[in-house]
Motif scaffolding. Structure first.
Motif, PDB file in Angstrom:
ATOM      1  N   VAL A   3       0.865  -1.185   0.000  1.00 26.75           N
ATOM      2  CA  VAL A   3       0.000   0.000   0.000  1.00 26.75           C
ATOM      3  C   VAL A   3       0.900   1.233   0.000  1.00 26.75           C
ATOM      4  CG1 VAL A   3      -2.041  -0.961   1.143  1.00 26.75           C
ATOM      5  CG2 VAL A   3      -0.143  -0.117   2.525  1.00 26.75           C
ATOM      6  N   ASP A   4       0.414   2.299  -0.639  1.00 19.32           N
ATOM      7  CA  ASP A   4       1.106   3.585  -0.593  1.00 19.32           C
ATOM      8  C   ASP A   4       0.091   4.656  -0.262  1.00 19.32           C
ATOM      9  OD1 ASP A   4       3.854   2.983  -1.344  1.00 19.32           O
ATOM     10  OD2 ASP A   4       3.009   2.335  -3.257  1.00 19.32           O
ATOM     11  N   CYS A   5       0.502   5.635   0.512  1.00 17.78           N
ATOM     12  CA  CYS A   5      -0.436   6.676   0.942  1.00 17.78           C
ATOM     13  C   CYS A   5       0.002   8.058   0.500  1.00 17.78           C
ATOM     14  CB  CYS A   5      -0.547   6.690   2.462  1.00 17.78           C
ATOM     15  SG  CYS A   5      -1.158   5.167   3.155  1.00 17.78           S
ATOM     16  N   VAL A   6      -0.908   8.778  -0.093  1.00 18.81           N
ATOM     17  CA  VAL A   6      -0.674  10.181  -0.381  1.00 18.81           C
ATOM     18  C   VAL A   6      -1.358  10.964   0.728  1.00 18.81           C
ATOM     19  CG1 VAL A   6      -0.974  12.037  -2.029  1.00 18.81           C
ATOM     20  CG2 VAL A   6      -0.710   9.683  -2.845  1.00 18.81           C
ATOM     21  N   VAL A   7      -0.558  11.591   1.577  1.00 17.69           N
ATOM     22  CA  VAL A   7      -1.115  12.307   2.723  1.00 17.69           C
ATOM     23  C   VAL A   7      -1.115  13.799   2.436  1.00 17.69           C
ATOM     24  CG1 VAL A   7      -0.946  12.689   5.188  1.00 17.69           C
ATOM     25  CG2 VAL A   7      -0.114  10.552   4.204  1.00 17.69           C
ATOM     26  N   PHE A   8      -2.310  14.371   2.400  1.00 15.48           N
ATOM     27  CA  PHE A   8      -2.423  15.808   2.142  1.00 15.48           C
ATOM     28  C   PHE A   8      -2.644  16.575   3.431  1.00 15.48           C
ATOM     29  CE2 PHE A   8      -4.025  14.258  -2.072  1.00 15.48           C
ATOM     30  CZ  PHE A   8      -3.060  14.864  -2.854  1.00 15.48           C
ATOM     31  N   GLY A   9      -2.028  17.720   3.512  1.00 14.32           N
ATOM     32  CA  GLY A   9      -2.282  18.650   4.599  1.00 14.32           C
ATOM     33  C   GLY A   9      -2.434  20.037   4.014  1.00 14.32           C
ATOM     34  N   PHE A  10      -2.984  20.949   4.805  1.00 18.11           N
ATOM     35  CA  PHE A  10      -3.170  22.315   4.311  1.00 18.11           C
ATOM     36  C   PHE A  10      -2.636  23.279   5.365  1.00 18.11           C
ATOM     37  CE2 PHE A  10      -5.886  26.145   3.899  1.00 18.11           C
ATOM     38  CZ  PHE A  10      -5.499  26.509   2.620  1.00 18.11           C
ATOM     39  N   ASP A  11      -1.698  24.102   4.967  1.00 19.37           N
ATOM     40  CA  ASP A  11      -1.082  25.011   5.929  1.00 19.37           C
ATOM     41  C   ASP A  11      -0.528  26.221   5.200  1.00 19.37           C
ATOM     42  OD1 ASP A  11      -0.392  25.808   8.434  1.00 19.37           O
ATOM     43  OD2 ASP A  11       1.521  24.755   8.458  1.00 19.37           O
ATOM     44  N   GLU A  12      -0.633  27.368   5.861  1.00 21.12           N
ATOM     45  CA  GLU A  12      -0.083  28.603   5.288  1.00 21.12           C
ATOM     46  C   GLU A  12      -0.558  28.800   3.855  1.00 21.12           C
ATOM     47  OE1 GLU A  12       4.057  27.976   5.700  1.00 21.12           O
ATOM     48  OE2 GLU A  12       3.902  27.648   7.866  1.00 21.12           O
TER      49      GLU A  12
ATOM     50  N   LEU B  99       6.410   8.106  -1.340  1.00 23.86           N
ATOM     51  CA  LEU B  99       5.197   8.082  -0.518  1.00 23.86           C
ATOM     52  C   LEU B  99       5.380   7.069   0.602  1.00 23.86           C
ATOM     53  CD1 LEU B  99       2.566   7.914  -3.392  1.00 23.86           C
ATOM     54  CD2 LEU B  99       3.232   9.932  -2.071  1.00 23.86           C
ATOM     55  N   PRO B 100       4.828   7.347   1.767  1.00 28.28           N
ATOM     56  CA  PRO B 100       4.855   6.342   2.825  1.00 28.28           C
ATOM     57  C   PRO B 100       4.036   5.115   2.393  1.00 28.28           C
ATOM     58  CG  PRO B 100       3.500   8.232   3.460  1.00 28.28           C
ATOM     59  CD  PRO B 100       4.204   8.601   2.201  1.00 28.28           C
ATOM     60  N   GLY B 101       4.529   3.963   2.764  1.00 30.19           N
ATOM     61  CA  GLY B 101       3.832   2.736   2.371  1.00 30.19           C
ATOM     62  C   GLY B 101       4.654   1.509   2.708  1.00 30.19           C
ATOM     63  N   GLY B 102       4.090   0.349   2.427  1.00 31.29           N
ATOM     64  CA  GLY B 102       4.822  -0.881   2.708  1.00 31.29           C
ATOM     65  C   GLY B 102       3.988  -2.099   2.389  1.00 31.29           C
ATOM     66  N   PHE B 103       4.478  -3.233   2.751  1.00 32.50           N
ATOM     67  CA  PHE B 103       3.832  -4.489   2.375  1.00 32.50           C
ATOM     68  C   PHE B 103       2.545  -4.754   3.140  1.00 32.50           C
ATOM     69  CE2 PHE B 103       8.190  -4.942   1.012  1.00 32.50           C
ATOM     70  CZ  PHE B 103       8.018  -5.471  -0.257  1.00 32.50           C
ATOM     71  N   VAL B 104       1.613  -5.351   2.445  1.00 31.61           N
ATOM     72  CA  VAL B 104       0.357  -5.753   3.064  1.00 31.61           C
ATOM     73  C   VAL B 104       0.567  -7.125   3.703  1.00 31.61           C
ATOM     74  CG1 VAL B 104      -2.055  -6.392   2.643  1.00 31.61           C
ATOM     75  CG2 VAL B 104      -0.993  -4.539   1.330  1.00 31.61           C
ATOM     76  N   ARG B 105       0.231  -7.218   4.967  1.00 31.99           N
ATOM     77  CA  ARG B 105       0.373  -8.516   5.629  1.00 31.99           C
ATOM     78  C   ARG B 105      -0.792  -9.408   5.231  1.00 31.99           C
ATOM     79  NH1 ARG B 105       1.987  -5.885  11.444  1.00 31.99           N
ATOM     80  NH2 ARG B 105       4.010  -5.063  10.743  1.00 31.99           N
ATOM     81  N   VAL B 106      -0.570 -10.674   5.330  1.00 35.59           N
ATOM     82  CA  VAL B 106      -1.565 -11.599   4.816  1.00 35.59           C
ATOM     83  C   VAL B 106      -2.802 -11.667   5.710  1.00 35.59           C
ATOM     84  CG1 VAL B 106      -0.852 -13.760   5.904  1.00 35.59           C
ATOM     85  CG2 VAL B 106      -1.648 -13.768   3.525  1.00 35.59           C
TER      86      VAL B 106
END
Lengths: 229, 229
Positions: free
Chosen positions: A14-23, A44-51
């Motif tokens: 899985v990979d995650c696109v993490v959005f934030g809003f600042d300034e 992107l932060p992410g890693g293996f999916v466990r079974v």
DNA sequence: CCAAAAGTGTTTCACGTACACCCATGC
DNA sequence: GCATGGGTGTACGTGAAACACTTTTGG
């Protein structure tokens, strides 16, 4: 210990696109890789999916482990499975996107041994793997969805001003709105609760604070109401 | 021959929700399973992703193998990965949905050794695995997307009448439209080419045939035009 | 008193919606 | 000639878009 199968299986991540809003800027959280391939590159932060965990669980777990972020809006985005997207072996990745209340939770940009940081979406360097493509997809999805679902509030603190909300929309959609028309429209939906509080510590007239009425939204939605900016 | 990995890997499959439109009804193609689990139950066409093919390729291949359908509109829908969705082992499935010109291509409903058939979407029996859930998702997506992208034409023959188009929208969206308003709106987009042909073999006044102007749509889209019913 | 952003109404125009009758064709 | 669907225009109302000035507060 090892696992054997009759046919070759792609690895699943899985990979995650993490959005934030600042300034007044839309940001993405990236992680600097400390291992090959793409060592030193941002990804992107992410890693293996466990079974034994669902995809959603995997996404939340990786997010928590790599960035300390938890309990956020998280939604599946797209599954990428091109050949050669990982130089080591066949990897299929289920991409998610997350929206975090940056100004509220004060997320630690660095945790673990890894280097994590927020980047303005227009200042993102070339990323590892096909993460550029995933990020582009996520942006597209965010822009599309923010118009007809009240997910923008996920990027703001629980209490916000109408100007903050407007700036958020202007940033995400890359489009200016007329102040009076924007207020008229957003208030006419009856989804904002006017609080008895105003901004603090601003060098000008303090604005009234509002809160999104999630309860009311759920009610209205059942009756066929459609949020639309 | 076998393949060994350090960690357990979920199996990876694709499943396709194939929509067709005929006799004023929206249909789905289903396949009757000839093996356990769920032997005898109806299910979505699908199968394992090979390690050397992309997800899209896998979806097209399975579609072709199991139903004889090829060269259709195909789009990724969602990836399901709940534990226990397959009683045998952990299986993650990338779901797709396809739109086929039923009245045009005349797809053979039975191929292979398997039993394949079209079902009206409101007459679908209880399906194998979590395929009910996937079908519901696909319907939702179709309903959402048909409004703001010209994908409805994928369900009609290349030449169609405005009434056919209207009935398609009414069926998919479960909503009636005013004939004059519908025509006004759809024609005002300038995306339909009026042909010098009319319907044949109808027991009433023959309607004019139209064709969707894909070229023009791509042009307009670049210039910021948005299709919207 | 100046700078900076908050807050507030009205007019105009476009578009969505509602609505009914005549026409062409096959049987 | 009758049944069936094809094809057409207008009036009305709602909602989007354009637009400028006064208020409050801190420095």
């Amino acid at each position: 210990m090892s696992f054997t199968y009759q046919y070759a299986r792609p690895a699943l991540t899985v990979d995650c696109v993490v959005f934030g809003f600042d300034e007044g800027e839309l940001k993405v959280m990236l992680i600097q890789r400390d291992l090959p391939p793409f060592e030193g590159k941002w990804a992107l932060p992410g890693g293996f999916v466990r079974v034994d965990e669902t995809l959603d669980d995997a996404a939340r777990r990786e997010l928590e482990e790599e960035t300390g972020i938890s309990k956020v809006f998280l939604e599946q985005l797209y599954t990428v499975g091109d050949l050669g997207r990982d130089p080591r072996e066949r990897v299929v990745s289920v991409a998610y996107y997350a929206l975090v209340k940056l100004s509220d939770y004060r997320i630690r940009p660095t945790t673990d041994a890894r280097n994590a940081a927020w980047f303005g979406v227009s200042d993102v360097p070339k990323l590892a793997f096909d993460h550029d493509k995933i990020l582009a997809l996520a942006l597209q999805r965010l822009q599309g969805k923010v118009r007809y679902q009240p997910i923008g509030f996920e990027l703001l603190p629980p209490k916000f001003t109408l100007s903050q909300l407007q700036h958020l929309y202007e940033t995400v959609l890359e489009q200016k709105f007329d102040k009076r028309n924007f207020r008229k429209k957003i208030l006419s939906m009856g989804l904002l609760i006017e609080l008895d509080e105003i901004e603090q510590d601003v060098a000008h007239r303090a604005a009234r604070l509002y809160r999104f009425d999630e309860r009311k939204y759920q009610q209205l939605k059942k009756r066929g109401f459609n949020f639309e900016l």
